[in-house]
Design a protein around this motif. Sequence first.
Motif, PDB file in Angstrom:
ATOM      1  N   VAL A 356       0.841  -1.187   0.000  1.00  0.00           N
ATOM      2  CA  VAL A 356       0.000   0.000   0.000  1.00  0.00           C
ATOM      3  C   VAL A 356       0.887   1.251   0.000  1.00  0.00           C
ATOM      4  O   VAL A 356       1.816   1.367   0.796  1.00  0.00           O
ATOM      5  CB  VAL A 356      -0.934   0.019   1.221  1.00  0.00           C
ATOM      6  CG1 VAL A 356      -1.741   1.300   1.253  1.00  0.00           C
ATOM      7  CG2 VAL A 356      -1.846  -1.194   1.206  1.00  0.00           C
ATOM      8  N   GLY A 357       0.624   2.191  -0.919  1.00  0.00           N
ATOM      9  CA  GLY A 357       1.385   3.428  -0.960  1.00  0.00           C
ATOM     10  C   GLY A 357       2.541   3.374  -1.935  1.00  0.00           C
ATOM     11  O   GLY A 357       2.688   2.449  -2.746  1.00  0.00           O
ATOM     12  N   ASN A 358       3.406   4.363  -1.829  1.00  0.00           N
ATOM     13  CA  ASN A 358       4.538   4.522  -2.733  1.00  0.00           C
ATOM     14  C   ASN A 358       5.651   3.536  -2.394  1.00  0.00           C
ATOM     15  O   ASN A 358       6.031   3.375  -1.238  1.00  0.00           O
ATOM     16  CB  ASN A 358       5.049   5.959  -2.625  1.00  0.00           C
ATOM     17  CG  ASN A 358       6.227   6.229  -3.522  1.00  0.00           C
ATOM     18  OD1 ASN A 358       7.359   6.014  -3.131  1.00  0.00           O
ATOM     19  ND2 ASN A 358       5.947   6.711  -4.739  1.00  0.00           N
ATOM     20  N   ALA A 359       6.207   2.886  -3.431  1.00  0.00           N
ATOM     21  CA  ALA A 359       7.229   1.866  -3.223  1.00  0.00           C
ATOM     22  C   ALA A 359       8.483   2.443  -2.583  1.00  0.00           C
ATOM     23  O   ALA A 359       9.098   1.827  -1.697  1.00  0.00           O
ATOM     24  CB  ALA A 359       7.565   1.190  -4.551  1.00  0.00           C
ATOM     25  N   SER A 360       8.894   3.631  -3.026  1.00  0.00           N
ATOM     26  CA  SER A 360      10.086   4.257  -2.475  1.00  0.00           C
ATOM     27  C   SER A 360       9.888   4.608  -1.005  1.00  0.00           C
ATOM     28  O   SER A 360      10.778   4.405  -0.161  1.00  0.00           O
ATOM     29  CB  SER A 360      10.430   5.516  -3.268  1.00  0.00           C
ATOM     30  OG  SER A 360      11.531   6.186  -2.702  1.00  0.00           O
ATOM     31  N   ALA A 361       8.701   5.128  -0.666  1.00  0.00           N
ATOM     32  CA  ALA A 361       8.392   5.462   0.730  1.00  0.00           C
ATOM     33  C   ALA A 361       8.348   4.211   1.592  1.00  0.00           C
ATOM     34  O   ALA A 361       8.793   4.210   2.751  1.00  0.00           O
ATOM     35  CB  ALA A 361       7.068   6.213   0.800  1.00  0.00           C
ATOM     36  N   ASN A 362       7.819   3.127   1.028  1.00  0.00           N
ATOM     37  CA  ASN A 362       7.760   1.865   1.765  1.00  0.00           C
ATOM     38  C   ASN A 362       9.161   1.332   2.061  1.00  0.00           C
ATOM     39  O   ASN A 362       9.414   0.758   3.121  1.00  0.00           O
ATOM     40  CB  ASN A 362       6.961   0.829   0.988  1.00  0.00           C
ATOM     41  CG  ASN A 362       5.471   1.094   1.026  1.00  0.00           C
ATOM     42  OD1 ASN A 362       4.979   1.779   1.926  1.00  0.00           O
ATOM     43  ND2 ASN A 362       4.745   0.569   0.050  1.00  0.00           N
ATOM     44  N   LEU A 363      10.086   1.505   1.105  1.00  0.00           N
ATOM     45  CA  LEU A 363      11.462   1.058   1.302  1.00  0.00           C
ATOM     46  C   LEU A 363      12.108   1.808   2.468  1.00  0.00           C
ATOM     47  O   LEU A 363      12.757   1.213   3.338  1.00  0.00           O
ATOM     48  CB  LEU A 363      12.266   1.265   0.016  1.00  0.00           C
ATOM     49  CG  LEU A 363      13.680   0.672  -0.012  1.00  0.00           C
ATOM     50  CD1 LEU A 363      13.613  -0.846   0.115  1.00  0.00           C
ATOM     51  CD2 LEU A 363      14.405   1.068  -1.289  1.00  0.00           C
ATOM     52  N   THR A 364      11.907   3.116   2.471  1.00  0.00           N
ATOM     53  CA  THR A 364      12.446   3.933   3.570  1.00  0.00           C
ATOM     54  C   THR A 364      11.812   3.556   4.899  1.00  0.00           C
ATOM     55  O   THR A 364      12.490   3.440   5.930  1.00  0.00           O
ATOM     56  CB  THR A 364      12.206   5.422   3.280  1.00  0.00           C
ATOM     57  OG1 THR A 364      12.846   5.779   2.046  1.00  0.00           O
ATOM     58  CG2 THR A 364      12.747   6.295   4.406  1.00  0.00           C
ATOM     59  N   LEU A 365      10.486   3.356   4.891  1.00  0.00           N
ATOM     60  CA  LEU A 365       9.769   3.010   6.113  1.00  0.00           C
ATOM     61  C   LEU A 365      10.245   1.674   6.675  1.00  0.00           C
ATOM     62  O   LEU A 365      10.417   1.524   7.897  1.00  0.00           O
ATOM     63  CB  LEU A 365       8.265   2.968   5.844  1.00  0.00           C
ATOM     64  CG  LEU A 365       7.364   2.588   7.017  1.00  0.00           C
ATOM     65  CD1 LEU A 365       7.522   3.582   8.163  1.00  0.00           C
ATOM     66  CD2 LEU A 365       5.909   2.507   6.571  1.00  0.00           C
ATOM     67  N   SER A 366      10.466   0.705   5.806  1.00  0.00           N
ATOM     68  CA  SER A 366      10.887  -0.617   6.272  1.00  0.00           C
ATOM     69  C   SER A 366      12.247  -0.557   6.961  1.00  0.00           C
ATOM     70  O   SER A 366      12.487  -1.244   7.955  1.00  0.00           O
ATOM     71  CB  SER A 366      10.923  -1.605   5.105  1.00  0.00           C
ATOM     72  OG  SER A 366      11.907  -1.246   4.160  1.00  0.00           O
ATOM     73  N   LYS A 367      13.158   0.271   6.425  1.00  0.00           N
ATOM     74  CA  LYS A 367      14.475   0.424   7.050  1.00  0.00           C
ATOM     75  C   LYS A 367      14.343   1.127   8.405  1.00  0.00           C
ATOM     76  O   LYS A 367      15.000   0.740   9.392  1.00  0.00           O
ATOM     77  CB  LYS A 367      15.380   1.250   6.131  1.00  0.00           C
ATOM     78  CG  LYS A 367      16.767   1.540   6.689  1.00  0.00           C
ATOM     79  CD  LYS A 367      17.571   0.261   6.874  1.00  0.00           C
ATOM     80  CE  LYS A 367      19.072   0.561   7.050  1.00  0.00           C
ATOM     81  NZ  LYS A 367      19.372   1.358   8.213  1.00  0.00           N
ATOM     82  N   LYS A 368      13.495   2.127   8.488  1.00  0.00           N
ATOM     83  CA  LYS A 368      13.281   2.822   9.759  1.00  0.00           C
ATOM     84  C   LYS A 368      12.691   1.881  10.805  1.00  0.00           C
ATOM     85  O   LYS A 368      13.026   1.968  11.990  1.00  0.00           O
ATOM     86  CB  LYS A 368      12.363   4.030   9.553  1.00  0.00           C
ATOM     87  CG  LYS A 368      13.021   5.190   8.807  1.00  0.00           C
ATOM     88  CD  LYS A 368      12.055   6.368   8.706  1.00  0.00           C
ATOM     89  CE  LYS A 368      12.711   7.567   8.028  1.00  0.00           C
ATOM     90  NZ  LYS A 368      11.783   8.725   7.911  1.00  0.00           N
ATOM     91  N   ARG A 369      11.821   0.992  10.382  1.00  0.00           N
ATOM     92  CA  ARG A 369      11.224   0.041  11.326  1.00  0.00           C
ATOM     93  C   ARG A 369      12.275  -0.944  11.836  1.00  0.00           C
ATOM     94  O   ARG A 369      12.275  -1.296  13.029  1.00  0.00           O
ATOM     95  CB  ARG A 369      10.054  -0.686  10.664  1.00  0.00           C
ATOM     96  CG  ARG A 369       8.835   0.209  10.503  1.00  0.00           C
ATOM     97  CD  ARG A 369       7.675  -0.500   9.827  1.00  0.00           C
ATOM     98  NE  ARG A 369       6.457   0.337   9.902  1.00  0.00           N
ATOM     99  CZ  ARG A 369       5.286  -0.007   9.367  1.00  0.00           C
ATOM    100  NH1 ARG A 369       5.162  -1.155   8.701  1.00  0.00           N
ATOM    101  NH2 ARG A 369       4.247   0.796   9.506  1.00  0.00           N
ATOM    102  N   ALA A 370      13.156  -1.394  10.962  1.00  0.00           N
ATOM    103  CA  ALA A 370      14.239  -2.268  11.408  1.00  0.00           C
ATOM    104  C   ALA A 370      15.142  -1.530  12.390  1.00  0.00           C
ATOM    105  O   ALA A 370      15.576  -2.096  13.405  1.00  0.00           O
ATOM    106  CB  ALA A 370      15.036  -2.755  10.198  1.00  0.00           C
ATOM    107  N   ASP A 371      15.422  -0.264  12.099  1.00  0.00           N
ATOM    108  CA  ASP A 371      16.246   0.546  13.004  1.00  0.00           C
ATOM    109  C   ASP A 371      15.563   0.716  14.360  1.00  0.00           C
ATOM    110  O   ASP A 371      16.230   0.724  15.415  1.00  0.00           O
ATOM    111  CB  ASP A 371      16.517   1.925  12.390  1.00  0.00           C
ATOM    112  CG  ASP A 371      17.465   1.870  11.199  1.00  0.00           C
ATOM    113  OD1 ASP A 371      18.147   0.832  11.016  1.00  0.00           O
ATOM    114  OD2 ASP A 371      17.506   2.855  10.431  1.00  0.00           O
TER     115      ASP A 371
END
Length: 419
Positions: A356-371
Amino acid sequence: MKKIFFTSVMLLLGGSAIAQGFLNKLKQKAENMATKTLENVIDGKNNTGKKTSIESNASGDDNGHQENEPVGKKTALSGTTTYDFIPGSKVLLADDFSQDALGQFPLKWYTRSKGEVVTLNNAKGKWLRLYPGAFVSPVVNIGENATIEFDLIMDWPLAGGYMVPAFNFAFYDRGNKGEIMSYDYRLKNCLKVGIAPYRSEAAVQLTSYENVAKKLETDKYRVANFDRKVGNVIHVAISIQKERIRIWLDKEKVFDLPNAVPLNSNFNQLKLDMGSSNYTNDQLGFYVSNFKIAEGSGDRRSKLLSGGKLETSGILFATNSAEIKSDSEGTIEEVATVLRENPELKIRIIGHTDAVGNASANLTLSKKRADAVRDILINDYQIEIGQIETDGKGDTAPVADESNEQNKAKNRRVEFVKI
């Protein structure tokens, strides 16, 4: 003074046998008083039976007591516990009513009453508003090891004078869509929990049925200060492990029963009940949302050590955010235990999102969640930073198609990979 008294008596009685007997009695009385005084000192009392400073100072602080402060007062015993609920990693059912239209009854649910999907001004997302009656979830094979979670809001006028209706939830076997609510359904295995608010508290009780017969009925567990939860989100968490069931309300464990669940229960539907009352519908508001039923698992620590990988959807984040919800503590603590017990172990934390949403934003979000997961391990559990790497893959590595919310929940996951 006592010697003067003794001498005077001797003189008056002239040293006679009567005088000697009288003196013996006085001597015995004095000895008894001395013994009692010594006992009182040992017990921490003075001659009046009151506590002395010996006991009060022994248990008090180094600064002593104020003049009017009661002395000898014992500190009440208290215990500590932890919120050890760990969500299952394989999602079987997830429903937050996001795909249902406002004002309508959700398509996948069943009722003989009235219900409607609504939004609330003090809680995120969509909610199913309940009215007096029964409501049944979609069919899902729960299995003998499972975790069940949902959010509940119970709202009523605190100044009202009527009994607040009870809220019940139950698991049934042999469910077939709306079959449980029909008069033709015959009870076999069932696990029912009732929450009955009364004044400032709520009584919680569990009843189970195995092969039609009642297997167990618990005592009523009293949740104190329940009135403070009125109008607020109450998170319900349930863990079933064969016959054992544990239930938490807002992290307060209300039951831990080793043999309550019916054997071979084969539960496959959840039923909700809202009781009736003298309140009008506009005075009450019972709402439910964020249902998640997941398959329970064995020792996930061994999966990370021997299998080299642990994957879970049990770490929950706020929508479009890297903020970790408090309900995820059990899963993260389990990983922390592995890392602490094996200081040579290094892992990579990989975050995943749905599409759901923008692929680029999802990539950034996933890294922030891992952090964010890494930061909790380091800051809250004192894990060495050198043991952890992080990465994010956004929506590029799904494990399920995203045709429904259940599959989206499977894709929103965190991986711990041994490196």
